[in-house]
Scaffold this motif. Structure first.
Motif, PDB file in Angstrom:
ATOM      1  N   ARG A  74       9.255  25.387  34.922  1.00  0.00           N
ATOM      2  CA  ARG A  74       8.999  23.982  34.564  1.00  0.00           C
ATOM      3  C   ARG A  74       7.561  23.581  34.891  1.00  0.00           C
ATOM      4  O   ARG A  74       6.890  22.902  34.103  1.00  0.00           O
ATOM      5  CB  ARG A  74       9.991  23.070  35.279  1.00  0.00           C
ATOM      6  N   ALA A  75       7.092  23.995  36.076  1.00  0.00           N
ATOM      7  CA  ALA A  75       5.749  23.587  36.508  1.00  0.00           C
ATOM      8  C   ALA A  75       4.671  24.106  35.562  1.00  0.00           C
ATOM      9  O   ALA A  75       3.757  23.362  35.171  1.00  0.00           O
ATOM     10  CB  ALA A  75       5.484  24.097  37.930  1.00  0.00           C
ATOM     11  N   THR A  77       5.059  25.096  32.448  1.00  0.00           N
ATOM     12  CA  THR A  77       5.252  24.554  31.098  1.00  0.00           C
ATOM     13  C   THR A  77       4.739  23.126  30.994  1.00  0.00           C
ATOM     14  O   THR A  77       4.242  22.707  29.936  1.00  0.00           O
ATOM     15  CB  THR A  77       6.736  24.619  30.709  1.00  0.00           C
ATOM     16  N   GLU A  78       4.832  22.367  32.059  1.00  0.00           N
ATOM     17  CA  GLU A  78       4.348  20.986  32.035  1.00  0.00           C
ATOM     18  C   GLU A  78       2.842  20.903  31.785  1.00  0.00           C
ATOM     19  O   GLU A  78       2.337  19.861  31.354  1.00  0.00           O
ATOM     20  CB  GLU A  78       4.699  20.289  33.357  1.00  0.00           C
ATOM     21  N   HIS A 169       6.787  22.958  20.382  1.00  0.00           N
ATOM     22  CA  HIS A 169       6.677  22.294  21.682  1.00  0.00           C
ATOM     23  C   HIS A 169       7.333  20.903  21.671  1.00  0.00           C
ATOM     24  O   HIS A 169       8.039  20.522  22.615  1.00  0.00           O
ATOM     25  CB  HIS A 169       5.208  22.197  22.079  1.00  0.00           C
ATOM     26  N   ARG A 173      10.440  19.704  24.150  1.00  0.00           N
ATOM     27  CA  ARG A 173      10.439  18.524  25.030  1.00  0.00           C
ATOM     28  C   ARG A 173      11.594  17.590  24.686  1.00  0.00           C
ATOM     29  O   ARG A 173      12.257  17.050  25.584  1.00  0.00           O
ATOM     30  CB  ARG A 173       9.103  17.787  24.918  1.00  0.00           C
ATOM     31  N   GLY A 177      13.543  20.366  27.819  1.00  0.00           N
ATOM     32  CA  GLY A 177      12.842  21.413  28.568  1.00  0.00           C
ATOM     33  C   GLY A 177      13.774  22.499  29.065  1.00  0.00           C
ATOM     34  O   GLY A 177      14.875  22.705  28.545  1.00  0.00           O
TER      35      GLY A 177
END
Length: 279
Positions: A74-75, A77-78, A169, A173, A177
């Motif tokens: 997650r980190a 990808t953000e 993307h 989102r 996610g």
């Protein structure tokens, strides 16, 4: 804004991380960014990554310990900014044309939210040990829910590891996610939710490589993985009424148990084979 964001969550990947990055940099398609997040590695991975600190295309970041792989996925990808998203684990490899071919597939199919290709299974030296696998017999362009149902009926992740997949993307989102309700199938579960928003397109050829480690799978791990695949099946059925019938669930759950046991036996055999080859 780059066309593609390639995000690499790394953890104790010192043996392979350089080869992974080099396979990304060897792409024939050039409009991409690379973001690498190291999750408190203790084997020298962070030091190896510093070799790339001055390369403008690559952004390096770190994540404190805690949260496991889902937190790092997650980190990293953000931080992605591209129109398309590809996550590549820190020991996997990309074929030089995978970005060009998968981007072309999504560009040509505006309703498609995800593209995927088959992949090779390789050993620690990058040597193919199992012929190309994946996609569960799917071919061409189809509604995403058709692909999701096929994956459930097969009882396994027919889409492959994240390196095999390119996601739109914005759709990723919108779908929420990376979904870690079932951590062992975080990739497949997330794919399925994205695919409920649009079409799926397959891209011919084996365009990525997934490394098989020589670690042995325990019986306990096999049972846990099967239980989480089954949990994912029923979660999908609850979230999307009409997607799966009771018969679909019965077939998919049975095959999930069989596939988990077969995977464990395969890994045990491969582990013995690789150890024998290193003597």
């Amino acid at each position: 804004m780059p066309k593609v964001s390639i995000v690499v969550p790394s953890y104790n990947s010192a043996e392979f991380i350089a080869a992974t990055i080099e396979s990304i940099e060897a792409q024939t398609f050039s409009d991409y960014e690379i973001i690498v997040s190291d999750h408190s590695s203790t084997d020298g991975t962070a030091e190896i990554l510093q070799r790339y600190a001055d390369e403008g295309r690559i952004k390096l970041t770190t994540l404190a310990s805690g949260g496991g792989a889902p937190a790092n996925w997650r980190a990293v990808t953000e931080l992605a900014t591209g129109q398309y998203l590809k996550l590549v684990c820190g020991d996997d490899l990309l074929a030089p044309t995978i970005l060009a071919e998968q981007v072309a597939a999504l560009d040509s199919n505006p309703r498609a939210v995800m593209a995927a290709s088959k992949r090779d299974l390789v050993d620690a030296q990058g040597k193919r040990i199992i012929p190309p696998r994946g996609l569960g017999g799917l071919n061409g362009v189809m509604p995403g829910h058709v692909a999701v149902r096929r994956s459930v009926l097969r009882g396994t992740n027919i889409f492959g590891e994240p390196g095999c997949v390119l996601l739109r993307h914005e759709s990723f989102r919108e779908a929420g996610g990376w979904t870690d309700a079932q951590p062992y199938v975080i990739d497949q579960f997330s794919y399925c939710q994205v695919l409920m928003l649009g079409d799926f397109v397959t891209v011919p050829g084996s365009l990525a490589s997934f490394r098989i480690s020589d670690g042995q799978w325990s019986v306990e791990l096999t049972h846990r993985q099967a239980a989480q695949v089954i949990g994912m099946h029923h979660d999908l059925a609850d979230r999307y009424p009409g997607l799966l019938s009771r018969r679909d669930l019965l077939i998919g759950d049975s095959r999930a148990r069989l596939m988990a046991s077969a995977r464990r036996l395969t890994y045990l055999w491969l582990g013995r084979r690789m150890r024998a080859g290193n003597r």
